[in-house]
Design an enzyme around this catalytic site. Structure first.
Site, mmCIF file in Angstrom:
data_model
loop_
_atom_site.group_PDB
_atom_site.id
_atom_site.type_symbol
_atom_site.label_atom_id
_atom_site.label_comp_id
_atom_site.label_asym_id
_atom_site.label_seq_id
_atom_site.Cartn_x
_atom_site.Cartn_y
_atom_site.Cartn_z
ATOM 1 C CE1 TYR A 142 -3.138 -2.789 0.357
ATOM 2 C CE2 TYR A 142 -3.648 -2.154 2.018
ATOM 3 C CZ TYR A 142 -3.992 -3.146 1.099
ATOM 4 O OH TYR A 142 -4.952 -4.099 1.004
ATOM 5 C CE LYS A 191 1.211 -18.171 -2.072
ATOM 6 N NZ LYS A 191 0.161 -18.662 -1.766
ATOM 7 C CG ASP A 223 -2.840 -19.976 -0.095
ATOM 8 O OD1 ASP A 223 -1.972 -20.037 0.885
ATOM 9 O OD2 ASP A 223 -1.941 -20.754 -1.191
ATOM 10 C CG ASP A 247 -7.183 -4.559 3.838
ATOM 11 O OD1 ASP A 247 -8.641 -3.580 4.912
ATOM 12 O OD2 ASP A 247 -7.119 -3.326 2.598
ATOM 13 C CG ASP A 251 -12.381 -5.746 6.155
ATOM 14 O OD1 ASP A 251 -12.389 -5.597 6.994
ATOM 15 O OD2 ASP A 251 -13.295 -5.112 4.820
#
Ligand code: NAD
Length: 361
Positions: A142, A191, A223, A247, A251
């Site tokens: 980001y 990852k 994942d 992020d 959620d």
């Protein structure tokens, strides 16, 4: 002890839910002989209307001079058409940046009283879960280099995931210290089978683990983590992860609690000063109708007492009061299950009174 709290009500339901949290803080302060000075400040859409900017300099200065910041929510349809730098949300990003708040803490806890609201299978919901997600907030993709360029097949676009050892270490320390205070289990999500930045992330987390012998750390690929969160959320205690993975996963975790109006959050940096806010937005559809659920903001205030002011007993008192209220079947409209016997639907101010009553007993 005196604490100076910068209070940003914001827009929509912001003033209603902040009013609730301030009443609770005042009551708890009296009980524990602590005094809170609330410095109400303008930011977000209302600041755009009255002062022409989402974050007036005076608000930022007051936040920098405070012991902590408590925020309701900003934004609403009235300001949706404004360019990025003039939007209400710009105030939040600027405060986080200027206060150096690089760690976002989001608890996702399924309260036993609300397990019917959990969208997962009954046997999973029955087990409950209590997860603390620690998300890196000021680095990674980001904030990395990005751009567009002409390639052999036309336009290309790129965003870069870049983390320094120092950035990983400082978020890691927050997560390890939290894990030490909880059950001692920490899962670092990355990852590393594909990304070099994740391989560095993993190396730094493992190096840090040597300093925290009481914390059991394990790694999980993102994942798999997304899948495990809905398959067996109870296996998680503290999670630490990068900005983008955090992020998405935070959620997902909030949704499986089934109740956006209940979830608090904290943003922390190198000092004790943090910013505390509910995870939900300004809910313009119910603003000004005394319908909002104030619990996420009340629990954000409890996080402030625990993490910034080290008032553990006061924080626990608030959390216990909220649990007792819910155990009695008292609900705001957003968490009321239609047709459920023994529950009563309360307004925002009635819910505040119910929590106050539990604090004062
Ligand atoms: P939202 O979280 O405001 O609302 C989503 C839904 O949840 C709505 O139906 C709302 O009524 C309900 N809801 C949210 N909080 C509630 C509460 N405490 N009690 C009862 N019901 C509640 O999300 P949105 O509608 O996507 O966004 C509205 C505005 O808020 C937008 O302008 C958005 O940019 C802004 N926003 C601000 C923040 C923040 O200030 N941190 C975060 C998210 C969204």
């Amino acid at each position: 002890m005196d604490y100076n709290i910068a209070v940003i009500e914001g827009d929509g339901i912001g003033p209603e839910i902040i009013d609730s949290a301030l009443q609770i803080l005042t009551a708890v302060g009296e009980k524990f002989n602590v005094s809170f000075a609330f410095n109400k400040l303008s930011a977000g859409g209302n600041a755009i209307d009255s002062l022409g900017t989402p974050l007036p300099d005076s608000t930022l200065m007051a936040c920098l001079n405070s012991d902590s910041v408590l925020l309701g929510a900003v934004g609403g349809p009235k300001w949706d058409g404004l360019p990025g730098d003039m939007r209400p949300e710009k105030a939040l990003l600027s405060i986080r940046k200027e206060l150096g708040l690089y760690a976002n803490l989001r608890p996702a806890r399924l309260l036993p009283e609300l397990k019917d609201a959990c969208p997962l299978r009954k046997e999973i919901a029955d087990e409950g879960f209590d997860i603390m997600i620690v998300r890196e907030l000021t680095g990674g993709m980001y904030f990395g280099e990005r751009g567009r360029r002409e390639g052999p097949d036309g336009q290309e676009a790129f965003d870069t995931e870049c983390y320094s050892e120092a950035e990983i270490e400082r978020i890691g320390i927050i997560a390890f210290e939290l894990a030490e205070k909880r059950t001692g289990r920490l899962i670092s999500i990355d990852k590393a089978n594909v990304l070099e930045s994740s391989r560095l992330w993993r190396e730094v987390m493992h190096r840090l683990a040597l300093r925290y012998p009481h914390v059991e750390i394990s790694d999980m690929l993102v994942d798999n983590a997304a899948m495990q969160l809905i398959r067996n959320p109870n296996q998680f205690d503290v999670i630490v992860t990068s900005n983008m993975f955090g992020d998405i996963l935070s959620d997902e975790a909030s949704q499986i609690t089934g109740s956006i109006g209940l979830l608090p959050s904290a943003s922390l940096g190198a000092t004790k000063r943090g910013m505390y806010e509910p995870i939900h937005g300004s809910a313009p559809d119910i603003a000004g109708r005394d319908m909002a659920n104030p619990i996420a903001t009340i629990l954000s205030a409890a996080m402030m007492l625990r993490l910034s002011f080290e008032l553990e007993e006061a924080a626990s008192l608030i959390e216990t009061a909220v649990s007792r209220v819910l155990a009695k079947g008292l609900r705001t409209a957003d968490i009321a299950e239609p047709g459920t016997p023994d529950t009563e639907v309360l307004s925002c101010s009635q819910m505040t009174m119910a929590v106050l009553k539990e604090i004062e007993v």
